[in-house]
Enzyme design. Structure first.
Site, PDB file in Angstrom:
ATOM      1  N   ARG A  39       0.907  -1.183  -0.172  1.00 55.28           N
ATOM      2  CA  ARG A  39       0.117   0.010  -0.037  1.00 55.28           C
ATOM      3  C   ARG A  39       0.949   1.264   0.144  1.00 55.28           C
ATOM      4  O   ARG A  39       1.756   1.415   0.557  1.00 55.28           O
ATOM      5  CB  ARG A  39      -0.995  -0.124   1.260  1.00 55.28           C
ATOM      6  CG  ARG A  39      -2.026  -1.067   1.350  1.00 55.28           C
ATOM      7  CD  ARG A  39      -2.933  -1.155   2.510  1.00 55.28           C
ATOM      8  NE  ARG A  39      -3.979  -2.081   2.040  1.00 55.28           N
ATOM      9  CZ  ARG A  39      -3.756  -3.265   2.264  1.00 55.28           C
ATOM     10  NH1 ARG A  39      -2.656  -3.999   2.705  1.00 55.28           N
ATOM     11  NH2 ARG A  39      -5.094  -4.326   2.103  1.00 55.28           N
ATOM     12  N   GLU A  98       5.172 -12.224   1.024  1.00 53.66           N
ATOM     13  CA  GLU A  98       5.353 -11.348  -0.238  1.00 53.66           C
ATOM     14  C   GLU A  98       6.711 -10.661   0.481  1.00 53.66           C
ATOM     15  O   GLU A  98       6.336  -9.673   1.330  1.00 53.66           O
ATOM     16  CB  GLU A  98       4.349 -10.366  -0.346  1.00 53.66           C
ATOM     17  CG  GLU A  98       3.162 -11.136  -0.773  1.00 53.66           C
ATOM     18  CD  GLU A  98       1.883 -10.232  -0.510  1.00 53.66           C
ATOM     19  OE1 GLU A  98       1.653  -9.097  -0.514  1.00 53.66           O
ATOM     20  OE2 GLU A  98       0.861 -10.672   0.404  1.00 53.66           O
ATOM     21  N   HIS A 155       3.066 -12.523  -5.573  1.00 54.44           N
ATOM     22  CA  HIS A 155       1.626 -12.645  -4.645  1.00 54.44           C
ATOM     23  C   HIS A 155       1.274 -13.957  -4.844  1.00 54.44           C
ATOM     24  O   HIS A 155      -0.040 -14.385  -4.619  1.00 54.44           O
ATOM     25  CB  HIS A 155       0.647 -11.621  -5.011  1.00 54.44           C
ATOM     26  CG  HIS A 155       0.020 -11.152  -4.169  1.00 54.44           C
ATOM     27  ND1 HIS A 155      -0.865 -12.133  -3.439  1.00 54.44           N
ATOM     28  CD2 HIS A 155      -0.373  -9.954  -3.368  1.00 54.44           C
ATOM     29  CE1 HIS A 155      -1.752 -11.598  -2.368  1.00 54.44           C
ATOM     30  NE2 HIS A 155      -1.201 -10.107  -2.439  1.00 54.44           N
ATOM     31  N   HIS A 206      -0.857  -2.326  -4.614  1.00 56.06           N
ATOM     32  CA  HIS A 206      -0.270  -3.334  -5.454  1.00 56.06           C
ATOM     33  C   HIS A 206      -0.124  -2.718  -6.897  1.00 56.06           C
ATOM     34  O   HIS A 206      -0.464  -3.317  -7.963  1.00 56.06           O
ATOM     35  CB  HIS A 206      -0.927  -4.706  -5.586  1.00 56.06           C
ATOM     36  CG  HIS A 206      -0.995  -5.486  -4.258  1.00 56.06           C
ATOM     37  ND1 HIS A 206       0.356  -5.397  -3.432  1.00 56.06           N
ATOM     38  CD2 HIS A 206      -1.892  -6.210  -3.927  1.00 56.06           C
ATOM     39  CE1 HIS A 206      -0.083  -6.265  -2.546  1.00 56.06           C
ATOM     40  NE2 HIS A 206      -1.008  -6.817  -2.786  1.00 56.06           N
TER      41      HIS A 206
HETATM   42  C1  BGC Z   1      -2.400  -7.412   1.233  1.00 57.90           C
HETATM   43  C2  BGC Z   1      -3.658  -7.634   1.574  1.00 57.90           C
HETATM   44  C3  BGC Z   1      -4.633  -7.728   0.401  1.00 57.90           C
HETATM   45  C4  BGC Z   1      -4.112  -8.764  -0.432  1.00 57.90           C
HETATM   46  C5  BGC Z   1      -4.822  -8.928  -1.747  1.00 57.90           C
HETATM   47  C6  BGC Z   1      -1.853  -8.406   0.283  1.00 57.90           C
HETATM   48  O1  BGC Z   1      -0.570  -8.186  -0.173  1.00 57.90           O
HETATM   49  O2  BGC Z   1      -1.471  -7.122   2.450  1.00 57.90           O
HETATM   50  O3  BGC Z   1      -4.268  -6.796   2.725  1.00 57.90           O
HETATM   51  O4  BGC Z   1      -5.964  -7.874   0.551  1.00 57.90           O
HETATM   52  O5  BGC Z   1      -2.667  -8.444  -0.702  1.00 57.90           O
HETATM   53  O6  BGC Z   1      -4.910 -10.014  -2.258  1.00 57.90           O
END
Ligand code: BGC
Length: 372
Positions: free
Chosen positions: A102, A334, A197, A127
């Site tokens: 974020r 991640e 991810h 992201h």
């Molecule tokens: C975030 C989560 C988010 C997710 C989305 C993660 O990297 O920390 O808050 O909902 O990604 O798939």
């Protein structure tokens, strides 16, 4: 004579390398929204371990590894074709950029200029924005033992400054390591934070929740968050909290504890400050699934790792074998620079300048251990 011998040894050496490099097979994987063909590349090593990657989003689609009895299982969540990924709201397996995690209030200031980003998570940017690197078609090239993916993110794309030329190389080794090498260069100052991810379930994708997995994270501290999951800036000791994974703990053991941070994340959804000795590849986390005996180790050059326990999965996504991905059916590790670093001068910088080369490496290594 001597020269001839060296040449022969050189040729043998090269052949040896070639014999051990994973093979790469390419097949059609559907089409993008705009009708462009998408491919799936399957890397197979000499042990029969397979990693399948698509050039749509640079996504890791499947990872087949043996359990302690030698039985193969697919340990990452994913879809059977591109169609599933076009509706992928959970970033399953995708490459994430230009800025992983974020950026608070969807803006940051660099060299006195404020850059406004598209909002896609509360009032924040998650992201890389709604059309991040997970939603683009990468240019794929087979390389020995792996796949090279390149993408040019244009100046202004998703609000970020500078033409960013990105290269990600996935390599599968004979030691059952999936190595991901990320690099990038820019023609204007910008911010970069690339990651993958993948959601893992070492018992096999779609088989149940991940609460019984034992997780160890080499981090004495983590970055607590506010209600929007933006770090407060504090580096908080894990000691005495459900975030202490210095020794292995089942994901589910403390996930429902009365803890403000767990409440804010709906479970684990936090960046851990890795205990590092230097700048090289170091072990960040180790996960064991006790029934199958499968083990995942994460090594990285990055300073942080987001441990996300799949809290937002809710059964609406159906995986490649038709199984619904329910809450906590997968976990992510991640590797990254800390979330919201562009707005947190005390965090390690994510700024990339012309003439510099961004380069990070992460390895997901698979093995097994005996029954406990
Ligand atoms: C975030 C989560 C988010 C997710 C989305 C993660 O990297 O920390 O808050 O909902 O990604 O798939």
């Amino acid at each position: 004579m001597l020269f001839g011998r060296w040449v022969a040894l050189g040729v043998l050496g090269a052949m040896g390398l070639a014999a051990h490099a994973a093979s790469v097979k390419k097949q059609p994987f559907g089409k993008t929204q705009a009708g462009k063909p998408v491919e799936l590349y399957t890397l197979t090593n000499s042990k029969g371990v397979e990693a399948a990657i698509t050039n749509y989003g640079g996504t890791l689609v499947s990872m087949k590894v043996p359990d302690r009895a030698g039985k193969m299982g697919d340990v990452v969540l994913g879809f059977a074709s591109t169609e599933g990924y076009l509706k992928n709201t959970a970033y399953l397996g995708a490459l994430i950029g230009r800025y992983g995690n974020r950026i608070g209030k969807a803006k940051f200031t660099l060299n006195g200029v404020e850059y406004k980003l598209p909002v896609n998570n509360g009032e924040n940017t998650l992201h890389g924005g709604p059309n991040g690197f997970d939603k683009v078609l990468w240019t794929a090239k087979e390389v020995p033992g792996g796949l090279e993916l390149t993408y040019l993110s244009k100046d202004g794309e998703e609000g970020f400054p500078g033409n960013l030329s990105v290269k990600v190389v996935y390599t599968l080794t004979d030691d059952n390591e999936l190595k991901i090498d990320y690099s990038a260069t820019t023609d204007k100052d910008t911010v970069v934070n690339l990651t993958n991810h993948a959601y893992f379930n070492l018992a096999g994708e779609g088989t149940g929740d991940i609460l019984g997995h034992l997780v160890q994270i080499h981090a004495d501290r983590f970055t607590p968050v506010d209600a929007g999951l933006i770090p407060t800036g504090e580096l908080k000791p894990v000691a005495g909290t459900p975030f202490d994974f210095l020794k292995p703990h089942a994901i589910g053991a403390r996930i429902n504890d009365k803890d403000e941070q767990l409440k804010l994340g709906g479970g684990y959804d936090h960046n851990f400050v890795l205990n590092r000795k230097g700048a090289g590849l170091e072990l960040a986390a180790r996960v064991v699934e006790p029934k199958s005996g499968r083990v995942l180790e994460v090594l990285t050059t990055e300073p942080g790792i987001q441990f996300y326990s799949g809290n937002f999965l809710d059964g609406t996504l159906k995986g490649k074998a038709g199984k619904a991905y329910q809450k906590r059916y997968g976990f992510c590790l991640e590797t990254q620079h800390f979330p919201d670093s562009p707005n947190k001068p005390a965090f390690a910088s994510t700024t990339l300048k012309p003439g510099q080369r961004y380069h990070t490496t992460t390895i997901y290594k698979f093995s097994t251990e005996a029954a406990r």
